[in-house]
Scaffold this motif. Structure first.
Motif, PDB file in Angstrom:
ATOM      1  N   VAL A 230       0.889  -1.155   0.000  1.00 23.79           N
ATOM      2  CA  VAL A 230       0.000   0.000   0.000  1.00 23.79           C
ATOM      3  C   VAL A 230       0.930   1.209   0.000  1.00 23.79           C
ATOM      4  CG1 VAL A 230      -1.750   1.283   1.286  1.00 23.79           C
ATOM      5  CG2 VAL A 230      -1.748  -1.240   1.340  1.00 23.79           C
ATOM      6  N   GLY A 231       0.935   1.951  -1.108  1.00 25.15           N
ATOM      7  CA  GLY A 231       1.804   3.122  -1.195  1.00 25.15           C
ATOM      8  C   GLY A 231       0.977   4.385  -1.110  1.00 25.15           C
ATOM      9  N   TYR A 232       1.600   5.449  -0.637  1.00 26.04           N
ATOM     10  CA  TYR A 232       0.916   6.747  -0.632  1.00 26.04           C
ATOM     11  C   TYR A 232       1.940   7.843  -0.846  1.00 26.04           C
ATOM     12  CZ  TYR A 232       2.449   6.608   4.222  1.00 26.04           C
ATOM     13  OH  TYR A 232       3.227   6.494   5.347  1.00 26.04           O
ATOM     14  N   GLY A 233       1.458   8.916  -1.473  1.00 24.39           N
ATOM     15  CA  GLY A 233       2.347  10.034  -1.792  1.00 24.39           C
ATOM     16  C   GLY A 233       1.714  10.869  -2.886  1.00 24.39           C
ATOM     17  N   GLY A 234       2.498  11.793  -3.435  1.00 28.81           N
ATOM     18  CA  GLY A 234       1.983  12.683  -4.474  1.00 28.81           C
ATOM     19  C   GLY A 234       1.512  11.903  -5.695  1.00 28.81           C
ATOM     20  N   ALA A 235       2.163  10.787  -5.983  1.00 30.93           N
ATOM     21  CA  ALA A 235       1.797   9.972  -7.150  1.00 30.93           C
ATOM     22  C   ALA A 235       1.428   8.557  -6.712  1.00 30.93           C
ATOM     23  CB  ALA A 235       2.941   9.962  -8.152  1.00 30.93           C
ATOM     24  N   GLY A 236       0.735   8.455  -5.588  1.00 27.82           N
ATOM     25  CA  GLY A 236       0.248   7.148  -5.120  1.00 27.82           C
ATOM     26  C   GLY A 236       1.342   6.246  -4.556  1.00 27.82           C
ATOM     27  N   GLY A 237       2.516   6.810  -4.344  1.00 28.62           N
ATOM     28  CA  GLY A 237       3.601   5.991  -3.771  1.00 28.62           C
ATOM     29  C   GLY A 237       4.094   4.908  -4.709  1.00 28.62           C
ATOM     30  N   VAL A 238       3.775   5.033  -6.010  1.00 29.44           N
ATOM     31  CA  VAL A 238       4.093   3.924  -6.920  1.00 29.44           C
ATOM     32  C   VAL A 238       5.600   3.733  -7.108  1.00 29.44           C
ATOM     33  CG1 VAL A 238       1.891   3.890  -8.164  1.00 29.44           C
ATOM     34  CG2 VAL A 238       3.716   5.367  -8.970  1.00 29.44           C
ATOM     35  N   ARG A 239       6.359   4.829  -7.046  1.00 21.74           N
ATOM     36  CA  ARG A 239       7.821   4.678  -7.232  1.00 21.74           C
ATOM     37  C   ARG A 239       8.439   4.027  -6.007  1.00 21.74           C
ATOM     38  NH1 ARG A 239       7.131  10.543  -9.687  1.00 21.74           N
ATOM     39  NH2 ARG A 239       6.290  10.723  -7.576  1.00 21.74           N
ATOM     40  N   ALA A 240       7.874   4.338  -4.830  1.00 21.54           N
ATOM     41  CA  ALA A 240       8.354   3.700  -3.600  1.00 21.54           C
ATOM     42  C   ALA A 240       8.095   2.199  -3.650  1.00 21.54           C
ATOM     43  CB  ALA A 240       7.652   4.316  -2.385  1.00 21.54           C
ATOM     44  N   VAL A 241       6.931   1.833  -4.168  1.00 24.31           N
ATOM     45  CA  VAL A 241       6.581   0.400  -4.248  1.00 24.31           C
ATOM     46  C   VAL A 241       7.478  -0.301  -5.263  1.00 24.31           C
ATOM     47  CG1 VAL A 241       4.773  -1.249  -4.868  1.00 24.31           C
ATOM     48  CG2 VAL A 241       4.234   0.694  -3.373  1.00 24.31           C
ATOM     49  N   GLU A 242       7.741   0.332  -6.401  1.00 25.95           N
ATOM     50  CA  GLU A 242       8.641  -0.288  -7.386  1.00 25.95           C
ATOM     51  C   GLU A 242      10.015  -0.526  -6.764  1.00 25.95           C
ATOM     52  OE1 GLU A 242       7.898  -1.168 -10.922  1.00 25.95           O
ATOM     53  OE2 GLU A 242       6.078  -1.173  -9.746  1.00 25.95           O
ATOM     54  N   HIS A 243      10.459   0.438  -6.002  1.00 22.10           N
ATOM     55  CA  HIS A 243      11.754   0.334  -5.330  1.00 22.10           C
ATOM     56  C   HIS A 243      11.742  -0.830  -4.341  1.00 22.10           C
ATOM     57  CE1 HIS A 243      14.423   1.730  -1.954  1.00 22.10           C
ATOM     58  NE2 HIS A 243      15.247   1.882  -2.952  1.00 22.10           N
ATOM     59  N   LEU A 244      10.674  -0.918  -3.571  1.00 25.40           N
ATOM     60  CA  LEU A 244      10.567  -1.996  -2.575  1.00 25.40           C
ATOM     61  C   LEU A 244      10.521  -3.380  -3.221  1.00 25.40           C
ATOM     62  CD1 LEU A 244       8.067  -1.125   0.300  1.00 25.40           C
ATOM     63  CD2 LEU A 244      10.356  -2.093   0.503  1.00 25.40           C
ATOM     64  N   ARG A 245       9.921  -3.454  -4.403  1.00 26.67           N
ATOM     65  CA  ARG A 245       9.854  -4.762  -5.089  1.00 26.67           C
ATOM     66  C   ARG A 245      11.263  -5.286  -5.370  1.00 26.67           C
ATOM     67  NH1 ARG A 245       4.805  -6.214  -6.898  1.00 26.67           N
ATOM     68  NH2 ARG A 245       3.254  -4.555  -6.983  1.00 26.67           N
ATOM     69  N   LEU A 246      12.173  -4.391  -5.740  1.00 29.52           N
ATOM     70  CA  LEU A 246      13.561  -4.812  -6.003  1.00 29.52           C
ATOM     71  C   LEU A 246      14.232  -5.287  -4.725  1.00 29.52           C
ATOM     72  CD1 LEU A 246      14.750  -1.926  -8.378  1.00 29.52           C
ATOM     73  CD2 LEU A 246      14.174  -4.264  -8.995  1.00 29.52           C
ATOM     74  N   VAL A 247      13.969  -4.590  -3.626  1.00 26.28           N
ATOM     75  CA  VAL A 247      14.551  -4.978  -2.330  1.00 26.28           C
ATOM     76  C   VAL A 247      14.008  -6.351  -1.923  1.00 26.28           C
ATOM     77  CG1 VAL A 247      14.712  -4.347   0.113  1.00 26.28           C
ATOM     78  CG2 VAL A 247      14.809  -2.552  -1.642  1.00 26.28           C
ATOM     79  N   MET A 248      12.717  -6.546  -2.115  1.00 28.00           N
ATOM     80  CA  MET A 248      12.072  -7.807  -1.735  1.00 28.00           C
ATOM     81  C   MET A 248      12.658  -8.988  -2.517  1.00 28.00           C
ATOM     82  SD  MET A 248       9.723  -7.490   0.585  1.00 28.00           S
ATOM     83  CE  MET A 248      10.832  -6.434   1.454  1.00 28.00           C
ATOM     84  N   ALA A 249      13.000  -8.742  -3.768  1.00 23.12           N
ATOM     85  CA  ALA A 249      13.559  -9.826  -4.592  1.00 23.12           C
ATOM     86  C   ALA A 249      14.825 -10.370  -3.944  1.00 23.12           C
ATOM     87  CB  ALA A 249      13.864  -9.312  -5.999  1.00 23.12           C
ATOM     88  N   GLU A 250      15.625  -9.500  -3.354  1.00 25.90           N
ATOM     89  CA  GLU A 250      16.894  -9.943  -2.770  1.00 25.90           C
ATOM     90  C   GLU A 250      16.683 -10.742  -1.480  1.00 25.90           C
ATOM     91  OE1 GLU A 250      19.618 -10.344  -3.987  1.00 25.90           O
ATOM     92  OE2 GLU A 250      20.925 -10.652  -2.270  1.00 25.90           O
ATOM     93  N   VAL A 251      15.609 -10.447  -0.753  1.00 25.48           N
ATOM     94  CA  VAL A 251      15.344 -11.241   0.462  1.00 25.48           C
ATOM     95  C   VAL A 251      14.333 -12.369   0.181  1.00 25.48           C
ATOM     96  CG1 VAL A 251      16.083  -9.536   2.171  1.00 25.48           C
ATOM     97  CG2 VAL A 251      13.718  -9.491   1.361  1.00 25.48           C
ATOM     98  N   GLN A 252      14.148 -12.654  -1.114  1.00 29.29           N
ATOM     99  CA  GLN A 252      13.338 -13.797  -1.556  1.00 29.29           C
ATOM    100  C   GLN A 252      11.898 -13.760  -1.067  1.00 29.29           C
ATOM    101  OE1 GLN A 252      15.447 -17.512  -2.246  1.00 29.29           O
ATOM    102  NE2 GLN A 252      17.105 -16.736  -0.985  1.00 29.29           N
ATOM    103  N   VAL A 253      11.331 -12.568  -1.154  1.00 27.37           N
ATOM    104  CA  VAL A 253       9.903 -12.407  -0.876  1.00 27.37           C
ATOM    105  C   VAL A 253       9.196 -12.279  -2.218  1.00 27.37           C
ATOM    106  CG1 VAL A 253       8.173 -10.803   0.048  1.00 27.37           C
ATOM    107  CG2 VAL A 253      10.212 -11.338   1.392  1.00 27.37           C
ATOM    108  N   ALA A 254       8.111 -13.030  -2.396  1.00 24.74           N
ATOM    109  CA  ALA A 254       7.339 -12.966  -3.639  1.00 24.74           C
ATOM    110  C   ALA A 254       6.307 -11.847  -3.518  1.00 24.74           C
ATOM    111  CB  ALA A 254       6.640 -14.297  -3.875  1.00 24.74           C
ATOM    112  N   THR A 255       6.389 -10.894  -4.427  1.00 21.93           N
ATOM    113  CA  THR A 255       5.503  -9.730  -4.329  1.00 21.93           C
ATOM    114  C   THR A 255       4.339  -9.852  -5.303  1.00 21.93           C
ATOM    115  OG1 THR A 255       6.825  -8.479  -5.934  1.00 21.93           O
ATOM    116  CG2 THR A 255       7.411  -8.255  -3.601  1.00 21.93           C
ATOM    117  N   VAL A 256       3.150  -9.550  -4.841  1.00 21.47           N
ATOM    118  CA  VAL A 256       1.964  -9.699  -5.692  1.00 21.47           C
ATOM    119  C   VAL A 256       1.756  -8.460  -6.561  1.00 21.47           C
ATOM    120  CG1 VAL A 256       0.897 -11.234  -3.982  1.00 21.47           C
ATOM    121  CG2 VAL A 256       0.257  -8.796  -4.028  1.00 21.47           C
ATOM    122  N   ARG A 257       1.063  -8.666  -7.673  1.00 21.06           N
ATOM    123  CA  ARG A 257       0.872  -7.567  -8.626  1.00 21.06           C
ATOM    124  C   ARG A 257      -0.059  -6.477  -8.090  1.00 21.06           C
ATOM    125  NH1 ARG A 257      -2.984  -5.999 -12.183  1.00 21.06           N
ATOM    126  NH2 ARG A 257      -2.282  -4.912 -14.057  1.00 21.06           N
TER     127      ARG A 257
END
Ligand SMILES: Cc1cc2nc3c(=O)[nH]c(=O)nc-3n(C[C@H](O)[C@H](O)[C@H](O)COP(=O)(O)O)c2cc1C
Length: 190
Positions: free
Chosen positions: A112-139
């Motif tokens: 759940v992202g929030y910000g001026g543009a819905g936090g979408v860039r923060a979420v994209e960034h987090l998806r990359l971090v999650m990949a390294e700790v082997q967390v599967a992120t949903v669409r």
């Protein structure tokens, strides 16, 4: 029943994140297909990463790390409620993620992202971090705009359709969280 943490990703005094996370938690509580818990990283008083060993070793020296580890290990999946700071997630959330490794592996997460543009860039960034700790992120993800889901950028008044977005994201987190729980149980046997 699947255990899912709703993690408040900001620690700033006056943060919008708390109201957003509580709203997600209330929606989640009305479901019945998983057990949800609000987790506030602020409560763990984590300093900037201060463990001498890599988290991959799992040899923690500080009580704050052991407490954070026990809390995160106890869940099957996570919902990260993240602000967008300079097109990324918060330093506090990134730091909290960095403290651990095995506790995250083979689990699922939604955002759940929030910000001026819905936090979408923060979420994209987090998806990359999650990949390294082997967390599967949903669409499916929730994008809350400071312009249309808040009044004066600070009073949280989500648009009515956002509740549906939360449930669509949770549907996937529960499905993937359940599948990965089975996988972890299988790999414990073999
Ligand atoms: C340091 C900082 C950087 C920010 N950078 C962005 C940004 O890059 N994009 C954006 O849409 N909003 C940005 N914002 C606005 C935040 O997303 C907004 O203030 C949000 O409420 C912050 O979450 P919080 O209140 O839970 O801390 C920024 C806010 C702060 C404090």
């Amino acid at each position: 029943m699947l255990r899912i943490a709703i993690i408040i990703g900001s620690t700033r005094p006056g943060r919008n994140g708390e109201a957003v996370a509580k709203w997600v938690y209330e929606i989640a509580q009305r479901r019945g297909d998983a057990k949800f818990e609000l987790v506030d990283i602020k409560d763990f008083n984590l300093p900037l990463l201060d463990e001498p060993m890599s988290p991959m070793m799992g040899q923690y020296t500080h009580q704050h790390t052991k407490d954070w580890s026990a809390k995160i290990a106890s869940f099957d999946a996570y919902v990260f409620v993240t602000p967008e700071y300079n097109h990324a997630t918060s330093g506090a959330l990134k730091n909290a993620i960095d403290f651990l490794y095995h506790e995250w592996v083979n689990k699922a997460a939604g955002f759940v992202g929030y910000g001026g543009a819905g936090g979408v860039r923060a979420v994209e960034h987090l998806r990359l971090v999650m990949a390294e700790v082997q967390v599967a992120t949903v669409r499916n993800q929730v994008a809350l705009s400071l312009f249309t889901d808040f009044e004066n950028f600070s009073i949280f008044k989500p648009a009515p359709q956002q509740e549906q977005s939360v449930n669509a994201m949770l549907d996937q987190v529960i499905a993937w969280g359940g599948a990965l729980k089975s996988l972890r149980e299988l790999s414990a046997v073999y």
